[in-house]
Scaffold this active site. Structure first.
Site, PDB file in Angstrom:
ATOM      1  N   ASP A 173       0.865  -1.183   0.000  1.00 25.28           N
ATOM      2  CA  ASP A 173       0.000   0.000   0.000  1.00 25.28           C
ATOM      3  C   ASP A 173       0.901   1.232   0.000  1.00 25.28           C
ATOM      4  OD1 ASP A 173      -2.294   1.673   0.300  1.00 25.28           O
ATOM      5  OD2 ASP A 173      -1.887   1.832   2.440  1.00 25.28           O
ATOM      6  N   SER A 174       0.310   2.375  -0.259  1.00 26.94           N
ATOM      7  CA  SER A 174       1.073   3.622  -0.213  1.00 26.94           C
ATOM      8  C   SER A 174       1.544   3.938   1.209  1.00 26.94           C
ATOM      9  CB  SER A 174       0.193   4.763  -0.720  1.00 26.94           C
ATOM     10  OG  SER A 174      -1.010   4.804   0.028  1.00 26.94           O
ATOM     11  N   CYS A 205      -3.797  -0.951  -2.068  1.00 35.95           N
ATOM     12  CA  CYS A 205      -4.068   0.466  -2.286  1.00 35.95           C
ATOM     13  C   CYS A 205      -5.050   0.643  -3.452  1.00 35.95           C
ATOM     14  CB  CYS A 205      -2.747   1.150  -2.616  1.00 35.95           C
ATOM     15  SG  CYS A 205      -2.888   2.899  -2.942  1.00 35.95           S
ATOM     16  N   GLU A 244      -5.493   9.411   9.591  1.00 36.54           N
ATOM     17  CA  GLU A 244      -4.085   9.367   9.993  1.00 36.54           C
ATOM     18  C   GLU A 244      -3.854  10.147  11.289  1.00 36.54           C
ATOM     19  OE1 GLU A 244      -1.110   9.417   7.055  1.00 36.54           O
ATOM     20  OE2 GLU A 244      -2.079   7.595   6.306  1.00 36.54           O
ATOM     21  N   CYS A 257     -11.156   3.184  -0.499  1.00 39.82           N
ATOM     22  CA  CYS A 257      -9.852   3.631   0.007  1.00 39.82           C
ATOM     23  C   CYS A 257      -9.511   2.800   1.233  1.00 39.82           C
ATOM     24  CB  CYS A 257      -9.930   5.112   0.382  1.00 39.82           C
ATOM     25  SG  CYS A 257      -8.442   5.749   1.148  1.00 39.82           S
ATOM     26  N   HIS A 283      -8.210   3.523   3.961  1.00 43.43           N
ATOM     27  CA  HIS A 283      -8.421   4.113   5.282  1.00 43.43           C
ATOM     28  C   HIS A 283      -9.874   4.104   5.745  1.00 43.43           C
ATOM     29  CE1 HIS A 283      -4.432   5.491   4.459  1.00 43.43           C
ATOM     30  NE2 HIS A 283      -4.357   6.246   5.540  1.00 43.43           N
TER      31      HIS A 283
HETATM   32  N1  DGL Z   1      -3.910   3.884   0.081  1.00 42.38           N
HETATM   33  C1  DGL Z   1      -4.609   4.936  -0.617  1.00 42.38           C
HETATM   34  C2  DGL Z   1      -5.849   4.346  -1.297  1.00 42.38           C
HETATM   35  O1  DGL Z   1      -6.390   3.326  -0.904  1.00 42.38           O
HETATM   36  C3  DGL Z   1      -4.994   6.067   0.315  1.00 42.38           C
HETATM   37  C4  DGL Z   1      -3.825   6.900   0.797  1.00 42.38           C
HETATM   38  C5  DGL Z   1      -3.065   7.578  -0.337  1.00 42.38           C
HETATM   39  O2  DGL Z   1      -3.562   8.550  -0.928  1.00 42.38           O
HETATM   40  O3  DGL Z   1      -1.963   7.124  -0.644  1.00 42.38           O
HETATM   41  O4  DGL Z   1      -6.305   4.899  -2.261  1.00 42.38           O
END
Ligand code: DGL
Length: 270
Positions: A14-15, A77, A156, A188, A190
């Site tokens: 993931d990012s 992600c 976050e 997403c 999060h």
């Molecule tokens: N992991 C990203 C997503 O699911 C969210 C956080 C980001 O913008 O990197 O799209």
């Protein structure tokens, strides 16, 4: 072509640490699988980056996991899945599984759904990936997709019960409620952490589709199809790597993963 070792770990990237929502769901559904997780905390967020940059980052993340000997890669992600999945599938030999398709499948499982809201990062919504996939399978469904960039910073920061979060959610979601959505896709990593407050804002009648748990179901199915479910008898491991280690990232990782504490290692991408 080499056949991947079924007892090798599963790779997840993931990012940042948000993808641990997917790891949590995977560990619940597939408790015998070892997992190597990579969070690109040095370059998060991906959601506001250009498609080319997102693809380059996703390639480097996948390369890192492949170098750790994983048998399959889960792109946890949404933004990376939306922009890079076809490229990753065409480049790497191991199966690559994204989060979007499972989310779409879960959305359409209820054949009564007719007005679907989708929320995600700017990158995810701008890619139109969810919108296309939904429209291809159910052209009769009305889709209302909006980017909700303020939500990741709230999660976050741990402001999950803050009044201002409720206000932001109402501002984003009231227009969708006015359009009469019956389903909301949480596009997403999060957003699963927002489910309690989303319930309050949306009321009981809007169905929430959380891509983390639906993704785990799809991974399980794909591993079964490919003969890659683990048969190992050893206790499964969970190795966590982040490209930038900070106290905040470690704290956040704990929040996403739940009670478990794990040693986190620094990853260097080539
Ligand atoms: N992991 C990203 C997503 O699911 C969210 C956080 C980001 O913008 O990197 O799209």
């Amino acid at each position: 072509m080499d056949i991947p070792n079924r007892n090798a770990p599963l790779g997840v990237f993931d990012s940042g640490v948000g993808g641990l929502t997917v790891v949590k769901a995977l560990r619940k559904l597939l408790p015998k699988e070892s997992i190597v997780y990579l969070g690109d905390t040095a370059r998060v967020p991906y959601g506001s980056k250009s498609p080319d940059t997102i693809r380059q980052f996703a390639m480097e993340d996948t390369q890192f996991l492949v170098s750790k000997g994983v048998k399959a890669v889960v792109v946890a992600c949404n933004t990376a899945t939306a922009h890079a999945l076809p490229l990753l599938e065409a480049t790497f030999r191991v199966p690559v599984i994204g989060v979007l398709e499972p989310g779409v499948e879960a959305t359409l499982e209820d054949d009564q759904c007719s007005r679907v809201g989708v929320i995600g990062t700017e990158g995810t919504i701008r890619s139109h990936a969810y919108q296309h996939m939904l429209a291809l399978r159910r052209p009769d469904v009305r889709i209302h997709a909006i980017s909700t960039p303020l939500l990741v910073p709230f999660v976050e920061a741990g402001w999950l019960k803050h009044d201002s979060l409720k206000l932001v959610l109402e501002t984003y979601l009231n227009p969708l409620l006015d359009k009469g959505i019956d389903t909301l896709v949480l596009g997403c990593t999060h957003y699963p952490l927002l489910i309690p407050v989303l319930r309050k804002v949306l009321g009981p009648s809007v169905r929430l589709v959380d891509s983390a748990s639906t993704c785990a179901t799809q991974v399980s199915r794909r591993l079964k199809e490919e003969g890659l479910l683990s048969t190992g008898r050893r206790k499964p491991s969970l190795d966590l790597y982040l490209t930038d280690l900070s106290e905040q990232a470690e704290e956040l990782a704990r929040r996403f993963l739940g009670a478990e504490t794990r040693k986190i290692q620094r990853a260097r991408l080539s």
